[in-house]
Design a protein around this motif. Structure first.
Motif, mmCIF file in Angstrom:
data_model
loop_
_atom_site.group_PDB
_atom_site.id
_atom_site.type_symbol
_atom_site.label_atom_id
_atom_site.label_comp_id
_atom_site.label_asym_id
_atom_site.label_seq_id
_atom_site.Cartn_x
_atom_site.Cartn_y
_atom_site.Cartn_z
ATOM 1 N N TRP A 17 0.826 -1.210 0.000
ATOM 2 C CA TRP A 17 0.000 0.000 0.000
ATOM 3 C C TRP A 17 0.860 1.260 0.000
ATOM 4 N N ASP A 18 0.340 2.315 -0.605
ATOM 5 C CA ASP A 18 0.889 3.654 -0.428
ATOM 6 C C ASP A 18 0.179 4.291 0.764
ATOM 7 N N VAL A 19 0.937 4.697 1.772
ATOM 8 C CA VAL A 19 0.335 5.194 3.013
ATOM 9 C C VAL A 19 -0.480 6.462 2.775
ATOM 10 N N ALA A 20 0.102 7.418 2.067
ATOM 11 C CA ALA A 20 -0.537 8.728 1.929
ATOM 12 C C ALA A 20 -1.846 8.664 1.152
ATOM 13 N N SER A 21 -1.829 7.968 0.022
ATOM 14 C CA SER A 21 -3.014 7.944 -0.837
ATOM 15 C C SER A 21 -3.991 6.838 -0.475
ATOM 16 N N GLY A 22 -3.509 5.797 0.220
ATOM 17 C CA GLY A 22 -4.349 4.652 0.533
ATOM 18 C C GLY A 22 -4.549 3.721 -0.644
ATOM 19 N N GLN A 23 -3.800 3.944 -1.734
ATOM 20 C CA GLN A 23 -3.969 3.151 -2.940
ATOM 21 C C GLN A 23 -3.155 1.856 -2.881
ATOM 22 N N VAL A 24 -3.672 0.848 -3.565
ATOM 23 C CA VAL A 24 -2.947 -0.419 -3.708
ATOM 24 C C VAL A 24 -1.864 -0.249 -4.760
ATOM 25 N N ILE A 25 -0.607 -0.499 -4.370
ATOM 26 C CA ILE A 25 0.496 -0.458 -5.333
ATOM 27 C C ILE A 25 0.619 -1.801 -6.051
ATOM 28 N N ARG A 26 0.560 -2.878 -5.278
ATOM 29 C CA ARG A 26 0.597 -4.216 -5.863
ATOM 30 C C ARG A 26 -0.267 -5.151 -5.027
ATOM 31 N N LYS A 27 -0.988 -6.006 -5.705
ATOM 32 C CA LYS A 27 -1.759 -7.054 -5.048
ATOM 33 C C LYS A 27 -1.265 -8.381 -5.597
ATOM 34 N N ILE A 28 -0.677 -9.191 -4.723
ATOM 35 C CA ILE A 28 0.025 -10.403 -5.153
ATOM 36 C C ILE A 28 -0.758 -11.635 -4.731
ATOM 37 N N ARG A 29 -0.999 -12.496 -5.696
ATOM 38 C CA ARG A 29 -1.624 -13.790 -5.427
ATOM 39 C C ARG A 29 -0.612 -14.875 -5.773
ATOM 40 N N GLY A 30 0.181 -15.288 -4.771
ATOM 41 C CA GLY A 30 1.219 -16.264 -5.038
ATOM 42 C C GLY A 30 1.179 -17.476 -4.150
ATOM 43 N N HIS A 31 0.462 -17.388 -3.037
ATOM 44 C CA HIS A 31 0.399 -18.508 -2.093
ATOM 45 C C HIS A 31 -0.790 -19.405 -2.414
ATOM 46 N N ALA A 32 -0.662 -20.662 -1.975
ATOM 47 C CA ALA A 32 -1.719 -21.649 -2.219
ATOM 48 C C ALA A 32 -2.739 -21.712 -1.090
ATOM 49 N N GLY A 33 -2.511 -20.966 -0.018
ATOM 50 C CA GLY A 33 -3.417 -20.952 1.121
ATOM 51 C C GLY A 33 -3.364 -19.602 1.803
ATOM 52 N N LYS A 34 -4.107 -19.447 2.892
ATOM 53 C CA LYS A 34 -4.155 -18.156 3.581
ATOM 54 C C LYS A 34 -2.763 -17.747 4.046
ATOM 55 N N VAL A 35 -2.510 -16.460 4.035
ATOM 56 C CA VAL A 35 -1.212 -15.906 4.398
ATOM 57 C C VAL A 35 -1.294 -15.405 5.835
ATOM 58 N N ASN A 36 -0.512 -16.015 6.718
ATOM 59 C CA ASN A 36 -0.605 -15.740 8.154
ATOM 60 C C ASN A 36 0.190 -14.537 8.612
ATOM 61 N N CYS A 37 1.297 -14.227 7.928
ATOM 62 C CA CYS A 37 2.215 -13.216 8.453
ATOM 63 C C CYS A 37 2.955 -12.545 7.299
ATOM 64 N N VAL A 38 3.320 -11.278 7.527
ATOM 65 C CA VAL A 38 4.033 -10.517 6.504
ATOM 66 C C VAL A 38 4.952 -9.514 7.189
ATOM 67 N N ARG A 39 6.146 -9.306 6.599
ATOM 68 C CA ARG A 39 7.114 -8.355 7.126
ATOM 69 C C ARG A 39 7.920 -7.730 5.993
#
Length: 314
Positions: A94-116
Motif C-alpha cells: 500500500w501507499d500510506v498517503a493515498s491509501g492506494q494499492v500499489i501491488r496485489k500479489i496472489r502467489g500462495h496456495a493458502g491463507k497468508v498468516n504473516c508478513v514483514r
C-alpha cells in the motif's frame, strides 16, 4: 575524586490503560506499532487495515482491498508504505498517503498468516499455511517471488526479520533461522506448534511461543534453551509474544484475557495485566518506550507505564 555511577532506574512496565479504541473491524486479528512507534496498525476480520495515531488515538486512514479478513501487517522504515496479508491468499503493498494499492500479489496456495518488510523495505516476506515463505521485490512489478523458502513441513505462522536474518515459526514445531547472506539454515525443534517468533532487540536471542502454553528463549547461535516462561494459557489460538524495548521482560498474550509479563533473567512472573474477558489475540511493544498495544475482540488498548496527566489531576 570519582563519583559513583548512578543506579540504573528499574524498568517500568506498561500497566496503566491510556486509551481504548473501538476499531469497528469486527474481530481485531493483529495490532502492530509502525517503525518509530508513532502510529499503530489494526488488522480486522471485516477485510480492512486501519492506521491510527498513538498519541491521539484517532483513526487516520482505512485501507480496503482484501477479499477476506486481514491477518497481519507491517510498515516500512520511512512510513511511506504498508504491507498486509489475508486469508484470501493475497499480499498487498500500500501507499500510506493515498491509501492506494500499489501491488496485489496472489502467489500462495493458502491463507497468508504473516508478513514483514526487510529493514530497507526493498523486500516483503510472507508466510503461509501452504508451508512456504515467499520473498517479493517491492521495487518491481514482477508477480513472481524472488525467492521461495519451502523447508517447513506445515504452515508458517510467524516471521521476524533483523538485518540479513529471517526467523520463522511453523506448525511443525520448528523455529527456523535463515542467514540470507550466507545461505545457511539453522533449525530448533520445540515439539509443539509455534504461534509466534521474534528476535531480541540485541539480535542475540530468539523468542517463540507455542501451543503447549510455553514461551521459550533460545540462544540464536547455539540453540541453547536460556529460559522458559509459563503460567499463561495458549492451547487453541495463534497468539503473540514479544520482548520489552530493553530486552528485560518477556510478554505473551493469553486465552484467559490477560497479558503475562516475566522477568527475562529470573523467569518470575512480574505482571499479570487484565485486558478483558476474551482471548487476548495480539500485542505489540513500542520500539523505544514502555508502551504496549493489546487486541481483544474488536478493541485495541494502549497501555503505559504512567497514567495520563489528566488522569493524575483528577
Amino acid at each position: 575524586m570519582a563519583f559513583p555511577e548512578p543506579r540504573p532506574q528499574p524498568d517500568r512496565l506498561p500497566q496503566h490503560l491510556l486509551r481504548s479504541l473501538d476499531c469497528q473491524q469486527a474481530a481485531v486479528r493483529a495490532v502492530r506499532f509502525n517503525a518509530d512507534g508513532n502510529y499503530l496498525l489494526t488488522c480486522g476480520s471485516d477485510k480492512s487495515l486501519k492506521l491510527w495515531s498513538v498519541s491521539r488515538g484517532t483513526l487516520l486512514k482505512t485501507y480496503s482491498g482484501h477479499g477476506y479478513e486481514v491477518l497481519d501487517a507491517d510498515g516500512s522504515y520511512d512510513n511511506s508504505h504498508l504491507c498486509s496479508c489475508s486469508a484470501d491468499k493475497t499480499v498487498i503493498l500500500w501507499d500510506v498517503a493515498s491509501g492506494q494499492v500499489i501491488r496485489k500479489i496472489r502467489g500462495h496456495a493458502g491463507k497468508v498468516n504473516c508478513v514483514r518488510f526487510n529493514e530497507e523495505s526493498t523486500v516483503m516476506l510472507s508466510g503461509s499455511i501452504d508451508g512456504t515463505v515467499r520473498c517479493w521485490d517491492t521495487r518491481s512489478r514482477r508477480m513472481e517471488p524472488i525467492q521461495i523458502l519451502d523447508d517447513a513441513k506445515d504452515g508458517v505462522s510467524s516471521l521476524s526479520v533483523v538485518e540479513h536474518e529471517l526467523l520463522t515459526g511453523s506448525v511443525d514445531g520448528r523455529v527456523r533461522r535463515y542467514d540470507l547472506r550466507m545461505g545457511q539454515l539453522h533449525v530448533d525443534y520445540v515439539a509443539s506448534p509455534i504461534t509466534c517468533v521474534c528476535f531480541s532487540q540485541d539480535g542475540q536471542c530468539s523468542l517463540s511461543s507455542s501451543l503447549d502454553s510455553t514461551v521459550r528463549l533460545l540462544d540464536k547461535s547455539t540453540g541453547e534453551l536460556l529460559g522458559q516462561y509459563t503460567g499463561h494459557q495458549n492451547k487453541d489460538y495463534k497468539l503473540d509474544c514479544c520482548l520489552s524495548e530493553r530486552d528485560t521482560h518477556v510478554l505473551s498474550c493469553s486465552e484467559d484475557g490477560h497479558v503475562y509479563c516475566w522477568d527475562l533473567v529470573e523467569g518470575s512472573l512480574t505482571l499479570k495485566l487484565p485486558v478483558g474477558k476474551a482471548v487476548v489475540q495480539s500485542l505489540s511493544f513500542h520500539p523505544s518506550e514502555p508502551l504496549l498495544l493489546t487486541a481483544t475482540e474488536g478493541r485495541v488498548q494502549i497501555w503505559g507505564a504512567e497514567p495520563e496527566e489528566s488522569d493524575v489531576a483528577e
